[in-house]
Design a protein around this motif. Sequence first.
Motif, PDB file in Angstrom:
ATOM      1  N   MET B   1       0.843  -1.195   0.000  1.00 58.31           N
ATOM      2  CA  MET B   1       0.000   0.000   0.000  1.00 58.31           C
ATOM      3  C   MET B   1       0.873   1.237   0.000  1.00 58.31           C
ATOM      4  SD  MET B   1      -3.240   0.783   0.209  1.00 58.31           S
ATOM      5  CE  MET B   1      -3.907   2.415   0.016  1.00 58.31           C
ATOM      6  N   ASP B   2       0.927   1.959  -1.129  1.00 55.71           N
ATOM      7  CA  ASP B   2       1.682   3.205  -1.151  1.00 55.71           C
ATOM      8  C   ASP B   2       0.739   4.345  -1.530  1.00 55.71           C
ATOM      9  OD1 ASP B   2       1.267   2.964  -3.867  1.00 55.71           O
ATOM     10  OD2 ASP B   2       3.253   2.124  -4.240  1.00 55.71           O
ATOM     11  N   ARG B   3       1.344   5.510  -1.777  1.00 54.18           N
ATOM     12  CA  ARG B   3       0.532   6.695  -2.052  1.00 54.18           C
ATOM     13  C   ARG B   3      -0.358   6.536  -3.278  1.00 54.18           C
ATOM     14  NH1 ARG B   3       2.468  10.770   1.396  1.00 54.18           N
ATOM     15  NH2 ARG B   3       2.073   9.644   3.303  1.00 54.18           N
ATOM     16  N   SER B   4       0.186   5.871  -4.323  1.00 57.53           N
ATOM     17  CA  SER B   4      -0.614   5.738  -5.543  1.00 57.53           C
ATOM     18  C   SER B   4      -1.807   4.809  -5.297  1.00 57.53           C
ATOM     19  CB  SER B   4       0.243   5.227  -6.697  1.00 57.53           C
ATOM     20  OG  SER B   4       0.548   3.868  -6.513  1.00 57.53           O
ATOM     21  N   ASP B   5      -1.625   3.805  -4.380  1.00 55.92           N
ATOM     22  CA  ASP B   5      -2.755   2.949  -4.014  1.00 55.92           C
ATOM     23  C   ASP B   5      -3.828   3.762  -3.303  1.00 55.92           C
ATOM     24  OD1 ASP B   5      -1.700   0.656  -5.076  1.00 55.92           O
ATOM     25  OD2 ASP B   5      -0.742   0.035  -3.210  1.00 55.92           O
ATOM     26  N   THR B   6      -3.393   4.613  -2.358  1.00 53.29           N
ATOM     27  CA  THR B   6      -4.344   5.458  -1.631  1.00 53.29           C
ATOM     28  C   THR B   6      -5.116   6.331  -2.609  1.00 53.29           C
ATOM     29  OG1 THR B   6      -2.765   5.530   0.186  1.00 53.29           O
ATOM     30  CG2 THR B   6      -4.594   7.089   0.278  1.00 53.29           C
ATOM     31  N   TRP B   7      -4.391   6.873  -3.594  1.00 47.30           N
ATOM     32  CA  TRP B   7      -5.013   7.747  -4.584  1.00 47.30           C
ATOM     33  C   TRP B   7      -6.031   6.979  -5.417  1.00 47.30           C
ATOM     34  CZ3 TRP B   7      -6.253  12.420  -5.279  1.00 47.30           C
ATOM     35  CH2 TRP B   7      -6.515  12.945  -6.558  1.00 47.30           C
ATOM     36  N   SER B   8      -5.686   5.749  -5.842  1.00 47.45           N
ATOM     37  CA  SER B   8      -6.660   4.998  -6.655  1.00 47.45           C
ATOM     38  C   SER B   8      -7.860   4.573  -5.815  1.00 47.45           C
ATOM     39  CB  SER B   8      -6.013   3.805  -7.364  1.00 47.45           C
ATOM     40  OG  SER B   8      -5.029   3.213  -6.587  1.00 47.45           O
ATOM     41  N   MET B   9      -7.617   4.283  -4.529  1.00 43.34           N
ATOM     42  CA  MET B   9      -8.753   3.958  -3.650  1.00 43.34           C
ATOM     43  C   MET B   9      -9.668   5.178  -3.507  1.00 43.34           C
ATOM     44  SD  MET B   9      -8.755   2.343   0.206  1.00 43.34           S
ATOM     45  CE  MET B   9      -7.925   3.697   1.000  1.00 43.34           C
ATOM     46  N   PHE B  10      -9.054   6.356  -3.370  1.00 38.27           N
ATOM     47  CA  PHE B  10      -9.834   7.583  -3.264  1.00 38.27           C
ATOM     48  C   PHE B  10     -10.689   7.782  -4.513  1.00 38.27           C
ATOM     49  CE2 PHE B  10     -10.174  12.152  -4.212  1.00 38.27           C
ATOM     50  CZ  PHE B  10     -10.894  12.566  -3.110  1.00 38.27           C
ATOM     51  N   LEU B  11     -10.090   7.592  -5.689  1.00 41.23           N
ATOM     52  CA  LEU B  11     -10.834   7.780  -6.937  1.00 41.23           C
ATOM     53  C   LEU B  11     -11.961   6.762  -7.063  1.00 41.23           C
ATOM     54  CD1 LEU B  11      -8.065   8.613  -9.572  1.00 41.23           C
ATOM     55  CD2 LEU B  11      -9.675  10.161  -8.438  1.00 41.23           C
ATOM     56  N   HIS B  12     -11.661   5.491  -6.708  1.00 40.55           N
ATOM     57  CA  HIS B  12     -12.675   4.452  -6.834  1.00 40.55           C
ATOM     58  C   HIS B  12     -13.856   4.738  -5.908  1.00 40.55           C
ATOM     59  CE1 HIS B  12     -14.034   0.445  -8.051  1.00 40.55           C
ATOM     60  NE2 HIS B  12     -14.479   0.319  -6.813  1.00 40.55           N
ATOM     61  N   GLN B  32     -16.371  -4.005  -1.207  1.00 40.73           N
ATOM     62  CA  GLN B  32     -15.767  -5.237  -0.708  1.00 40.73           C
ATOM     63  C   GLN B  32     -14.940  -5.896  -1.817  1.00 40.73           C
ATOM     64  OE1 GLN B  32     -16.068  -8.724  -0.921  1.00 40.73           O
ATOM     65  NE2 GLN B  32     -16.147  -9.511   1.167  1.00 40.73           N
ATOM     66  N   ARG B  33     -15.515  -5.947  -3.018  1.00 44.07           N
ATOM     67  CA  ARG B  33     -14.817  -6.539  -4.151  1.00 44.07           C
ATOM     68  C   ARG B  33     -13.491  -5.809  -4.403  1.00 44.07           C
ATOM     69  NH1 ARG B  33     -13.607  -5.339  -8.916  1.00 44.07           N
ATOM     70  NH2 ARG B  33     -14.664  -3.321  -8.836  1.00 44.07           N
ATOM     71  N   TYR B  34     -13.518  -4.472  -4.300  1.00 43.22           N
ATOM     72  CA  TYR B  34     -12.334  -3.666  -4.627  1.00 43.22           C
ATOM     73  C   TYR B  34     -11.218  -3.849  -3.606  1.00 43.22           C
ATOM     74  CZ  TYR B  34      -9.557   0.405  -5.971  1.00 43.22           C
ATOM     75  OH  TYR B  34      -8.543   1.233  -6.354  1.00 43.22           O
ATOM     76  N   VAL B  35     -11.530  -3.705  -2.313  1.00 41.46           N
ATOM     77  CA  VAL B  35     -10.454  -3.749  -1.303  1.00 41.46           C
ATOM     78  C   VAL B  35     -10.061  -5.169  -0.923  1.00 41.46           C
ATOM     79  CG1 VAL B  35     -10.943  -1.470  -0.334  1.00 41.46           C
ATOM     80  CG2 VAL B  35     -12.020  -3.475   0.674  1.00 41.46           C
ATOM     81  N   HIS B  40      -6.618  -7.200  -2.391  1.00 41.21           N
ATOM     82  CA  HIS B  40      -6.117  -7.936  -1.222  1.00 41.21           C
ATOM     83  C   HIS B  40      -5.517  -7.009  -0.165  1.00 41.21           C
ATOM     84  CE1 HIS B  40      -6.792 -11.532  -3.582  1.00 41.21           C
ATOM     85  NE2 HIS B  40      -6.064 -11.013  -4.551  1.00 41.21           N
ATOM     86  N   TRP B  41      -6.140  -5.853   0.055  1.00 39.56           N
ATOM     87  CA  TRP B  41      -5.650  -4.937   1.073  1.00 39.56           C
ATOM     88  C   TRP B  41      -6.122  -5.352   2.463  1.00 39.56           C
ATOM     89  CZ3 TRP B  41      -7.248  -0.334  -2.453  1.00 39.56           C
ATOM     90  CH2 TRP B  41      -6.195  -0.058  -3.344  1.00 39.56           C
ATOM     91  N   MET B  42      -7.222  -6.070   2.530  1.00 35.03           N
ATOM     92  CA  MET B  42      -7.696  -6.588   3.812  1.00 35.03           C
ATOM     93  C   MET B  42      -8.491  -7.865   3.548  1.00 35.03           C
ATOM     94  SD  MET B  42     -10.442  -3.487   4.470  1.00 35.03           S
ATOM     95  CE  MET B  42     -10.922  -3.949   6.111  1.00 35.03           C
ATOM     96  N   VAL B  65     -16.557   3.182   6.404  1.00 40.82           N
ATOM     97  CA  VAL B  65     -15.523   3.366   5.372  1.00 40.82           C
ATOM     98  C   VAL B  65     -14.262   4.007   5.965  1.00 40.82           C
ATOM     99  CG1 VAL B  65     -17.217   3.555   3.505  1.00 40.82           C
ATOM    100  CG2 VAL B  65     -16.282   5.637   4.546  1.00 40.82           C
ATOM    101  N   THR B  66     -14.409   4.782   7.049  1.00 38.70           N
ATOM    102  CA  THR B  66     -13.240   5.339   7.732  1.00 38.70           C
ATOM    103  C   THR B  66     -12.359   4.201   8.252  1.00 38.70           C
ATOM    104  OG1 THR B  66     -14.597   7.220   8.425  1.00 38.70           O
ATOM    105  CG2 THR B  66     -12.492   6.929   9.535  1.00 38.70           C
ATOM    106  N   LEU B  67     -13.023   3.199   8.837  1.00 39.03           N
ATOM    107  CA  LEU B  67     -12.296   2.045   9.374  1.00 39.03           C
ATOM    108  C   LEU B  67     -11.624   1.257   8.253  1.00 39.03           C
ATOM    109  CD1 LEU B  67     -14.079   0.141  12.273  1.00 39.03           C
ATOM    110  CD2 LEU B  67     -11.762  -0.244  11.504  1.00 39.03           C
ATOM    111  N   VAL B  68     -12.340   1.073   7.165  1.00 43.18           N
ATOM    112  CA  VAL B  68     -11.771   0.375   6.006  1.00 43.18           C
ATOM    113  C   VAL B  68     -10.547   1.141   5.503  1.00 43.18           C
ATOM    114  CG1 VAL B  68     -12.180  -0.256   3.582  1.00 43.18           C
ATOM    115  CG2 VAL B  68     -13.933  -0.721   5.304  1.00 43.18           C
ATOM    116  N   GLY B  69     -10.672   2.456   5.378  1.00 45.04           N
ATOM    117  CA  GLY B  69      -9.563   3.285   4.909  1.00 45.04           C
ATOM    118  C   GLY B  69      -8.361   3.209   5.831  1.00 45.04           C
TER     119      GLY B  69
END
Lengths: 183, 175
Positions: B1-12, B32-35, B40-42, B65-69
Motif C-alpha cells: 500500500m503506497d501513495r498511488s494505491d491510496t489515490w486509486s482507492m480515493f478515486l474508486h 468489498q470486491r475492490y479492497v 487484497h488490502w484486507m 468506510v473510515t475504518l476500512v480506509g
Amino acid sequence: MDATPGQPAIDPPLLFVTFSQISLSGFGGTLPWAYRMLVERKAWLTQREFAETLALGQLLPGPNVCNMAAMIGYRYAGYRGAFAALAGLIVWPFLIMIVTAILYQRYGELPLVQQALSGMSAVAAGLVLSTGIKMASGMRRHWRPWLFAALSFAAIGLLRWPLLAVVGALAPVAVFVSWWSRR
Amino acid sequence: MDRSDTWSMFLHFSLLSFMAIGGVSAVLPDMQRYVVEANHWMSAKQFADAYALGQAAPGPNMMFVTLVGYQVGGLIGAVATTVALTVPPFIFTLAITRFTANNADAPLAVAIRRGLAPVTIGLMLASGWVLLRSTDHDWRSLLLTLVTVAVVTQTRYSPLWLIALGAGLGIAGVV
C-alpha cells in the motif's frame, strides 16, 4: 419553515451543534436520532417534511443522512449552514472510528464485545422499525401512498430485490401517480 | 500500500459515491470486491468486522468506510475514503438543493417529494425488517426488538437507554 418565536435563530453554529448531537447519539444509524431531534425536539421539520427530505436524500447519490444535513443546513443558513451541518455529522464519528480502528488492530475481537454488540443490534433493529412506523403515521389517509410504501417494503425487505432496480422502477411510477392525481 | 494505491482507492470510492443511490449500502458489495478481492488490502473477515463496528459506533452507518480506509492506508487512507464518500455527493446535493429551492412549489417538485416519500417509508421499514432478520436468532432478542418498538413509538424516553440496556443484556448473556 421559519423558526417559531422564542427559539434561537438557526445559524451555522447551532446547525453544527445539533448535527453533532444527532451524530454522537446515533448508535446503529443516525436516522432515528435525526427524526427525534429535527421533528420531535426542535420541530424544525414536520413528519411529512422529514419523509420528503429523506426521500430526496435517498434519490440523490451519497449517504442519506449527509444529504439531509446538506439540504436542511442550506435551507436555514445557506452554504455555511450546509457545511456546518455536514461537519457536525462527520467529524466526531471520524475521530471515534480512528480510535476504534486502533483498538481493533491491537485487541481484535473480544467475546464480551461481540455479546454486547448482538444485544445492541437487536435494539438498533427496533429503532429503525420505529422510525419507519412513525413516518408512516404521518402519511395521508389514502390508499395510494400506502400502496407504494407496501410495494417498496415487499420488494426490498421480503423479496430482497436489488435496490437500484426497485427504486428505478417504483420511483417514476410513484412520482407520475402523485403528479397525475393532483389535478 | 503506497501513495498511488491510496489515490486509486480515493478515486474508486469517489466514483462509488455517485452510484450510492438510496444509501451507501447500495455500493457495499463493490467496495468489498475492490479492497478485498481485487487488491487484497484486507481480508473479508476484516471488512465484515469494520462494517459491524461502523453499525455499532455512533454516527452515520457509512462511517465504516473510515475504518476500512484506516486498515488499508492508515490515517491518510481513513481521510481518503471518508472524503471520497461524503464530499462529492455533498456538492452534488447542494447544487440540486439550490435548484429546487427556487422551484420548491413547482407542481413537478411537489409531485416528486410527495410521490417518493411513501417509497422511502417502505424502504425504512424494509431496513428494519432486514436488520431484524439478520440479527435476531431467538425469541429473546426478537422480544427485545419489539419492546424497543413499543417504547420508542409510545413514549419519549431517549433510545440511548435502550441501547445501553441491549448492551447490558448481551454481556449478561440474556440475548
